[in-house]
Design an enzyme around this catalytic site. Structure first.
Site, short mmCIF file in Angstrom:
data_model
loop_
_atom_site.label_atom_id
_atom_site.label_comp_id
_atom_site.label_asym_id
_atom_site.label_seq_id
_atom_site.Cartn_x
_atom_site.Cartn_y
_atom_site.Cartn_z
CG HIS A 17 37.34 36.11 33.15
ND1 HIS A 17 36.66 36.66 32.09
CD2 HIS A 17 37.33 37.06 34.13
CE1 HIS A 17 36.24 37.88 32.42
NE2 HIS A 17 36.65 38.15 33.64
CE LYS A 41 30.20 46.94 35.63
NZ LYS A 41 31.20 45.88 35.83
NE ARG A 94 42.73 43.11 34.24
CZ ARG A 94 41.62 43.73 33.85
NH1 ARG A 94 41.09 43.41 32.69
NH2 ARG A 94 41.07 44.68 34.57
CB SER A 132 34.73 41.55 29.37
OG SER A 132 35.04 40.47 30.20
O1 PNS Z 1 34.25 41.37 36.59
P1 PNS Z 1 34.14 42.60 37.42
O2 PNS Z 1 33.16 43.56 36.80
O3 PNS Z 1 35.48 43.22 37.71
O4 PNS Z 1 33.54 42.14 38.84
C1 PNS Z 1 33.25 43.07 39.83
C2 PNS Z 1 32.42 42.42 40.95
C3 PNS Z 1 31.20 41.71 40.37
C4 PNS Z 1 33.25 41.42 41.68
C5 PNS Z 1 31.99 43.57 41.91
O5 PNS Z 1 31.40 44.61 41.19
C6 PNS Z 1 31.03 43.09 42.97
O6 PNS Z 1 31.40 42.39 43.88
N1 PNS Z 1 29.74 43.45 42.80
C7 PNS Z 1 28.66 42.98 43.65
C8 PNS Z 1 28.19 44.08 44.59
C9 PNS Z 1 29.14 44.19 45.76
O7 PNS Z 1 29.39 43.26 46.50
N2 PNS Z 1 29.66 45.41 45.92
C10 PNS Z 1 30.56 45.73 46.98
C11 PNS Z 1 31.95 45.23 46.68
S1 PNS Z 1 32.96 45.74 47.96
#
Ligand code: PNS
Length: 166
Positions: A17, A41, A94, A132
């Site tokens: 990150h 989660k 990545r 993570s």
């Molecule tokens: O660190 P991560 O878990 O890969 O992040 C994922 C994240 C938080 C970016 C994604 O799950 C997200 O945007 N969640 C919020 C809900 C949302 O907007 N969902 C629709 C995405 S198209």
């Protein structure tokens, strides 16, 4: 004013990150590291703890004219980006395996907020396997993670697991 959000779970922050944040700094005037408050989660760290860990590290990043802020959010990333008046959503890639999921998210976010662009940045190859989840697992099982997560984060994981003395 070029403001971007960098959304994620950050449970917890890794050097992968940090690599993405460093790469974003020259591209934006302001980056809001945006920590998703997602209790479903079952995260290891509360959203406050995750934000606190990131805030401890931010001063070491040397924003070089780019302001780096930390915020938490609930709900849709696209809506939060609009609320923050961001013009971009930064996501790190990545490996090719990240791309399909990221592409679907980016297209959905574009559907929701057509004015906001997703900007994909390629993480350094040394972090291509860092996540993570993997870092928590390796620390829990006694493996070494130097160079992959900040030392302060490793300490916090150990505290959570009741391994402070190791
Ligand atoms: O660190 P991560 O878990 O890969 O992040 C994922 C994240 C938080 C970016 C994604 O799950 C997200 O945007 N969640 C919020 C809900 C949302 O907007 N969902 C629709 C995405 S198209």
């Amino acid at each position: 004013m070029r403001r971007a959000i960098f959304p994620g779970s950050f449970d917890p922050l890794t050097n992968g990150h940090l690599d993405i944040i460093r790469r974003s700094v020259p591209l934006f005037d302001e980056i809001v590291i945006s920590v998703l408050n997602n209790p479903d989660k079952n995260p290891m760290f509360t959203v406050e703890e995750r934000c606190e860990m990131i805030r401890e590290i931010v001063p070491t990043l040397g924003g070089n004219g780019c302001e780096i802020r930390v915020a938490s959010f609930s709900g849709l990333t696209a809506h939060f980006a609009r609320e923050m008046q961001a013009t971009a959503i930064v996501r790190g890639i990545r490996a090719v395996s990240d791309y399909e999921y990221e592409l679907r998210m980016a297209l959905m976010n574009r559907k929701l907020e057509p004015e906001i662009e997703t900007v994909f940045l390629m993480a350094g190859e040394e972090y291509s396997y860092v996540s993570s989840t993997l870092m928590k697992q390796v620390v829990e099982l006694g493996g070494r993670v130097e160079g992959l997560i900040p030392e302060s984060v490793e300490r916090r994981i150990r505290q959570k697991l009741g391994q402070e003395s190791k």
